[in-house]
Design a protein around this motif. Sequence first.
Motif, PDB file in Angstrom:
ATOM      1  N   SER A 152       0.847  -1.194   0.000  1.00  9.82           N
ATOM      2  CA  SER A 152       0.000   0.000   0.000  1.00  9.82           C
ATOM      3  C   SER A 152       0.880   1.239   0.000  1.00  9.82           C
ATOM      4  O   SER A 152       2.006   1.208   0.513  1.00  9.82           O
ATOM      5  CB  SER A 152      -0.892   0.011   1.255  1.00  9.82           C
ATOM      6  OG  SER A 152      -1.532   1.257   1.419  1.00  9.82           O
ATOM      7  N   VAL A 153       0.356   2.343  -0.554  1.00 12.56           N
ATOM      8  CA  VAL A 153       1.070   3.609  -0.416  1.00 12.56           C
ATOM      9  C   VAL A 153       1.106   4.044   1.045  1.00 12.56           C
ATOM     10  O   VAL A 153       1.891   4.923   1.413  1.00 12.56           O
ATOM     11  CB  VAL A 153       0.453   4.724  -1.284  1.00 12.56           C
ATOM     12  CG1 VAL A 153       0.614   4.426  -2.765  1.00 12.56           C
ATOM     13  CG2 VAL A 153      -1.009   4.969  -0.917  1.00 12.56           C
ATOM     14  N   GLY A 154       0.280   3.403   1.883  1.00  8.28           N
ATOM     15  CA  GLY A 154       0.353   3.657   3.318  1.00  8.28           C
ATOM     16  C   GLY A 154       1.699   3.277   3.902  1.00  8.28           C
ATOM     17  O   GLY A 154       2.052   3.726   5.003  1.00  8.28           O
ATOM     18  N   ALA A 155       2.457   2.462   3.187  1.00  4.89           N
ATOM     19  CA  ALA A 155       3.810   2.115   3.626  1.00  4.89           C
ATOM     20  C   ALA A 155       4.768   3.288   3.506  1.00  4.89           C
ATOM     21  O   ALA A 155       5.855   3.263   4.101  1.00  4.89           O
ATOM     22  CB  ALA A 155       4.335   0.946   2.803  1.00  4.89           C
ATOM     23  N   GLY A 196      -2.804   3.025  -4.372  1.00 11.75           N
ATOM     24  CA  GLY A 196      -3.287   4.203  -3.678  1.00 11.75           C
ATOM     25  C   GLY A 196      -4.703   3.940  -3.199  1.00 11.75           C
ATOM     26  O   GLY A 196      -5.069   2.794  -2.894  1.00 11.75           O
ATOM     27  N   LEU A 197      -5.519   4.974  -3.148  1.00  6.40           N
ATOM     28  CA  LEU A 197      -6.903   4.814  -2.704  1.00  6.40           C
ATOM     29  C   LEU A 197      -7.722   4.218  -3.843  1.00  6.40           C
ATOM     30  O   LEU A 197      -7.862   4.818  -4.905  1.00  6.40           O
ATOM     31  CB  LEU A 197      -7.474   6.165  -2.279  1.00  6.40           C
ATOM     32  CG  LEU A 197      -8.864   6.141  -1.630  1.00  6.40           C
ATOM     33  CD1 LEU A 197      -8.895   5.218  -0.425  1.00  6.40           C
ATOM     34  CD2 LEU A 197      -9.285   7.556  -1.237  1.00  6.40           C
ATOM     35  N   VAL A 198      -8.247   3.013  -3.619  1.00 10.97           N
ATOM     36  CA  VAL A 198      -8.958   2.267  -4.643  1.00 10.97           C
ATOM     37  C   VAL A 198     -10.403   2.054  -4.202  1.00 10.97           C
ATOM     38  O   VAL A 198     -10.669   1.776  -3.029  1.00 10.97           O
ATOM     39  CB  VAL A 198      -8.278   0.909  -4.913  1.00 10.97           C
ATOM     40  CG1 VAL A 198      -8.994   0.154  -6.035  1.00 10.97           C
ATOM     41  CG2 VAL A 198      -6.811   1.114  -5.263  1.00 10.97           C
ATOM     42  N   GLU A 250       9.002  -1.985  -5.903  1.00  2.00           N
ATOM     43  CA  GLU A 250       7.694  -1.522  -5.420  1.00  2.00           C
ATOM     44  C   GLU A 250       7.013  -0.796  -6.585  1.00  2.00           C
ATOM     45  O   GLU A 250       7.436   0.292  -6.973  1.00  2.00           O
ATOM     46  CB  GLU A 250       7.824  -0.572  -4.238  1.00  2.00           C
ATOM     47  CG  GLU A 250       8.559  -1.145  -3.042  1.00  2.00           C
ATOM     48  CD  GLU A 250      10.053  -0.861  -3.054  1.00  2.00           C
ATOM     49  OE1 GLU A 250      10.433   0.323  -3.084  1.00  2.00           O
ATOM     50  OE2 GLU A 250      10.825  -1.837  -3.042  1.00  2.00           O
ATOM     51  N   ILE A 251       5.977  -1.402  -7.129  1.00  2.00           N
ATOM     52  CA  ILE A 251       5.240  -0.813  -8.244  1.00  2.00           C
ATOM     53  C   ILE A 251       4.074  -0.027  -7.659  1.00  2.00           C
ATOM     54  O   ILE A 251       3.105  -0.597  -7.165  1.00  2.00           O
ATOM     55  CB  ILE A 251       4.715  -1.896  -9.210  1.00  2.00           C
ATOM     56  CG1 ILE A 251       5.843  -2.891  -9.576  1.00  2.00           C
ATOM     57  CG2 ILE A 251       4.110  -1.256 -10.439  1.00  2.00           C
ATOM     58  CD1 ILE A 251       7.000  -2.290 -10.299  1.00  2.00           C
ATOM     59  N   THR A 252       4.188   1.295  -7.698  1.00  2.00           N
ATOM     60  CA  THR A 252       3.175   2.152  -7.094  1.00  2.00           C
ATOM     61  C   THR A 252       2.090   2.477  -8.113  1.00  2.00           C
ATOM     62  O   THR A 252       2.377   2.998  -9.190  1.00  2.00           O
ATOM     63  CB  THR A 252       3.812   3.449  -6.570  1.00  2.00           C
ATOM     64  OG1 THR A 252       4.883   3.111  -5.683  1.00  2.00           O
ATOM     65  CG2 THR A 252       2.790   4.276  -5.817  1.00  2.00           C
ATOM     66  N   VAL A 253       0.847   2.139  -7.765  1.00  2.00           N
ATOM     67  CA  VAL A 253      -0.305   2.349  -8.657  1.00  2.00           C
ATOM     68  C   VAL A 253      -1.289   3.228  -7.905  1.00  2.00           C
ATOM     69  O   VAL A 253      -2.162   2.750  -7.186  1.00  2.00           O
ATOM     70  CB  VAL A 253      -0.949   1.004  -9.054  1.00  2.00           C
ATOM     71  CG1 VAL A 253      -2.027   1.219 -10.109  1.00  2.00           C
ATOM     72  CG2 VAL A 253       0.093   0.015  -9.557  1.00  2.00           C
ATOM     73  N   THR A 257      -0.490  10.026  -6.620  1.00  2.00           N
ATOM     74  CA  THR A 257      -0.523  10.621  -5.281  1.00  2.00           C
ATOM     75  C   THR A 257       0.806  10.493  -4.548  1.00  2.00           C
ATOM     76  O   THR A 257       1.053  11.240  -3.611  1.00  2.00           O
ATOM     77  CB  THR A 257      -1.634   9.982  -4.426  1.00  2.00           C
ATOM     78  OG1 THR A 257      -1.466   8.556  -4.428  1.00  2.00           O
ATOM     79  CG2 THR A 257      -2.991  10.332  -4.955  1.00  2.00           C
ATOM     80  N   SER A 258       1.644   9.543  -4.927  1.00  2.00           N
ATOM     81  CA  SER A 258       2.908   9.383  -4.213  1.00  2.00           C
ATOM     82  C   SER A 258       3.996  10.317  -4.725  1.00  2.00           C
ATOM     83  O   SER A 258       5.120  10.274  -4.232  1.00  2.00           O
ATOM     84  CB  SER A 258       3.389   7.923  -4.325  1.00  2.00           C
ATOM     85  OG  SER A 258       3.678   7.602  -5.678  1.00  2.00           O
TER      86      SER A 258
END
Length: 261
Positions: A152-155, A196-198, A250-253, A257-258
């Motif tokens: 999660s982007v929460g990481a 991100g937020l899904v 880490e593939i950020t989707v 937002t990141s």
Amino acid sequence: MADLFDLSGRVALLTGASRGMGRVMAEALALHGATVVISSRKQEQLDEAAAWINAACARKGLAPRAHGVAAHAGRKAELEALVEETRKLAGPVDILVGNAGVNVFFGPISEIPDAAYEKTMQVNVQANLWLARLVADDMKARGGGAMMFTSSVGALRPSPTQGVYGMSKLALVHLVRNLALEFGPFGIRANAILPGLVRTEFAKAVWDTPEGEERARSKIPLRRLGEPEDFAGVAVFLASDASNYVTGQEITVCGGTSLWN
């Protein structure tokens, strides 16, 4: 050149796959040729999801290739049984998608009960280590394989209400890095997907609010929430020969937002 995204003859095992992102990823893998075994806690939901995937395959003129096997991701014995049943139904595992996760506490990290902390870490981190170890021999015997895990982007940032969830997802990222290091010599790749937020049931408490709507409207560069369908291509890419030299990443989707974190 061969089709880099062809998954014909491969077996994929996915946890947390009866709905949302997991089901979409399973469908995408099946449509690209893989036999998929999907898992979550409730068999009835899995049967419905498998039927959905098989119907999608039928519309493309493909044979049914989805099976549902219930298992609790936080229980080692059930995961062991899940892997054994996968082998019986489909064969050795080539692709692992660890998508199951929990977020059981909202509030300051200093106030989380021990039981909630332990459940979060066990399901979000330890269960994925169990799974990786359970399928690694299959992949070694076949000369390689692909593992992917939903972080999660929460990481990437602290949170006043979801601190332990973010901690668990950052630990999962580091688990992926170590799996990539240790299993790389056997041709096994391991990567993390950071949504991100899904717009899923899992995250509904976050996005289905005035604040969530405002965030989508003004703070996400693509000006929308993520949808489960946004993860179909990512799963196929990471499972296929198209990502043969991609591991430990880490593939950020997240719709962008990141960028500022």
